[in-house]
Design a protein around this motif. Structure first.
Motif, mmCIF file in Angstrom:
data_model
loop_
_atom_site.group_PDB
_atom_site.id
_atom_site.type_symbol
_atom_site.label_atom_id
_atom_site.label_comp_id
_atom_site.label_asym_id
_atom_site.label_seq_id
_atom_site.Cartn_x
_atom_site.Cartn_y
_atom_site.Cartn_z
ATOM 1 N N ASP A 116 40.853 50.882 28.435
ATOM 2 C CA ASP A 116 39.664 50.372 29.119
ATOM 3 C C ASP A 116 39.153 49.088 28.470
ATOM 4 O OD1 ASP A 116 39.882 52.516 30.805
ATOM 5 O OD2 ASP A 116 38.306 53.708 29.824
ATOM 6 N N ARG A 117 39.268 48.987 27.150
ATOM 7 C CA ARG A 117 38.831 47.751 26.482
ATOM 8 C C ARG A 117 39.658 46.557 26.943
ATOM 9 N NH1 ARG A 117 38.190 51.278 22.001
ATOM 10 N NH2 ARG A 117 40.277 50.752 21.214
ATOM 11 N N GLN A 118 40.960 46.769 27.068
ATOM 12 C CA GLN A 118 41.814 45.684 27.543
ATOM 13 C C GLN A 118 41.503 45.328 28.993
ATOM 14 O OE1 GLN A 118 46.007 45.877 26.644
ATOM 15 N NE2 GLN A 118 45.680 47.135 24.834
ATOM 16 N N LEU A 119 41.263 46.346 29.810
ATOM 17 C CA LEU A 119 40.940 46.084 31.216
ATOM 18 C C LEU A 119 39.615 45.351 31.347
ATOM 19 C CD1 LEU A 119 42.013 49.479 32.850
ATOM 20 C CD2 LEU A 119 43.235 47.298 32.922
ATOM 21 N N GLN A 120 38.640 45.718 30.526
ATOM 22 C CA GLN A 120 37.340 45.055 30.585
ATOM 23 C C GLN A 120 37.444 43.586 30.171
ATOM 24 O OE1 GLN A 120 34.882 47.515 28.107
ATOM 25 N NE2 GLN A 120 34.812 49.208 29.589
ATOM 26 N N ALA A 121 38.256 43.320 29.146
ATOM 27 C CA ALA A 121 38.438 41.938 28.707
ATOM 28 C C ALA A 121 39.090 41.101 29.802
ATOM 29 C CB ALA A 121 39.284 41.903 27.437
ATOM 30 N N LEU A 122 40.064 41.667 30.480
ATOM 31 C CA LEU A 122 40.722 40.951 31.568
ATOM 32 C C LEU A 122 39.776 40.756 32.750
ATOM 33 C CD1 LEU A 122 44.194 42.729 31.400
ATOM 34 C CD2 LEU A 122 43.753 40.321 30.900
ATOM 35 N N GLN A 123 38.941 41.760 33.024
ATOM 36 C CA GLN A 123 37.990 41.635 34.126
ATOM 37 C C GLN A 123 36.963 40.546 33.828
ATOM 38 O OE1 GLN A 123 38.088 43.296 37.189
ATOM 39 N NE2 GLN A 123 36.592 41.665 37.601
ATOM 40 N N LEU A 124 36.553 40.409 32.575
ATOM 41 C CA LEU A 124 35.642 39.337 32.202
ATOM 42 C C LEU A 124 36.281 37.972 32.457
ATOM 43 C CD1 LEU A 124 34.056 40.657 28.885
ATOM 44 C CD2 LEU A 124 32.914 40.340 31.082
ATOM 45 N N ILE A 126 38.496 37.355 34.732
ATOM 46 C CA ILE A 126 38.503 37.181 36.182
ATOM 47 C C ILE A 126 37.129 36.736 36.669
ATOM 48 C CG2 ILE A 126 38.682 38.417 38.378
ATOM 49 C CD1 ILE A 126 40.903 40.096 37.144
ATOM 50 N N ASP A 127 36.080 37.383 36.158
ATOM 51 C CA ASP A 127 34.724 37.017 36.562
ATOM 52 C C ASP A 127 34.413 35.569 36.193
ATOM 53 O OD1 ASP A 127 34.472 39.618 37.441
ATOM 54 O OD2 ASP A 127 33.359 40.296 35.667
#
Length: 206
Positions: A116-124, A126-127
């Motif tokens: 989830d930490r990796q996914l959150q970093a990637l989503q940031l 993208i944002d």
């Protein structure tokens, strides 16, 4: 036939360790074994490898004379042994992977948090790229309006305006490409963590 081969293997496991055998007078004499090595070359040794026992070999005396020729083990026995060795190696490899997983993660929940930490970093990322695209679109629209006003007034569109329109458009495309890459990375992270988390769940269940 299989029983004979197995008995012979057990006998050789005792005698071939030292390559010694007793002759008719009770004296101990050196025995040598000739067999084909893994690279295809003929090898002579005082001991036998496991592969040679299955593949066949010759027993020699100290003068190099052939005392006995032992035929290869039956194909089904060789195949069974290869399957068993492959199974053992697979088990050892799995044990090494499990040990590494336990070293990296305390359990499946720990692995899920790492994912989830990796996914959150990637989503940031993208944002951030999406926000940049919005800002670039606004700037490009402003430059397009400048160009339109100049054309309506019968003036030549300044090179700076043309360059700005092209530059903003290029930056929009670059950010969209980045978003696609980040989305691919997110899919890769999910795919990589899925078997890890499942394996940790299995180990925890045991």
């Amino acid at each position: 036939m299989r029983v004979t081969v197995l008995l012979l293997g057990l006998l050789l496991s005792v005698l071939s360790v030292t390559g010694m055998a007793a002759n008719k007078t009770g004296q101990v004499e050196q025995r040598l074994y000739r067999y084909q090595s893994a690279d295809g070359a003929m090898a002579i040794s005082a001991t036998l490898t496991e592969a040679a026992i299955h593949a066949g070999y010759q027993v020699l005396d100290q003068q190099g004379r052939v005392l006995e020729t032992v035929a290869p083990a039956p194909p089904e026995e060789q195949a069974r042994r290869r399957r068993e060795l492959a199974r053992q190696e697979q088990a050892r490899a799995q044990a090494r992977r499990d040990s590494e997983l336990r070293r990296l993660y305390a359990g499946p929940g720990d692995a899920e948090r790492a994912r989830d930490r990796q996914l959150q970093a990637l989503q940031l990322n993208i944002d951030y790229a999406e926000n940049a695209i919005q800002q670039l679109n606004k700037k490009q629209d402003e430059e397009i309006h400048k160009a339109a006003r100049a054309e309506r007034a019968g003036r030549e569109v300044p090179d700076s305006v043309r360059d700005a329109i092209e530059r903003h458009g290029r930056q929009v495309r670059e950010n969209r490409e980045k978003i696609e890459e980040y989305q691919e990375d997110m899919a890769r992270v999910r795919e990589e963590f899925s078997p890890i988390i499942q394996r940790l769940r299995d180990l925890e269940a045991r």
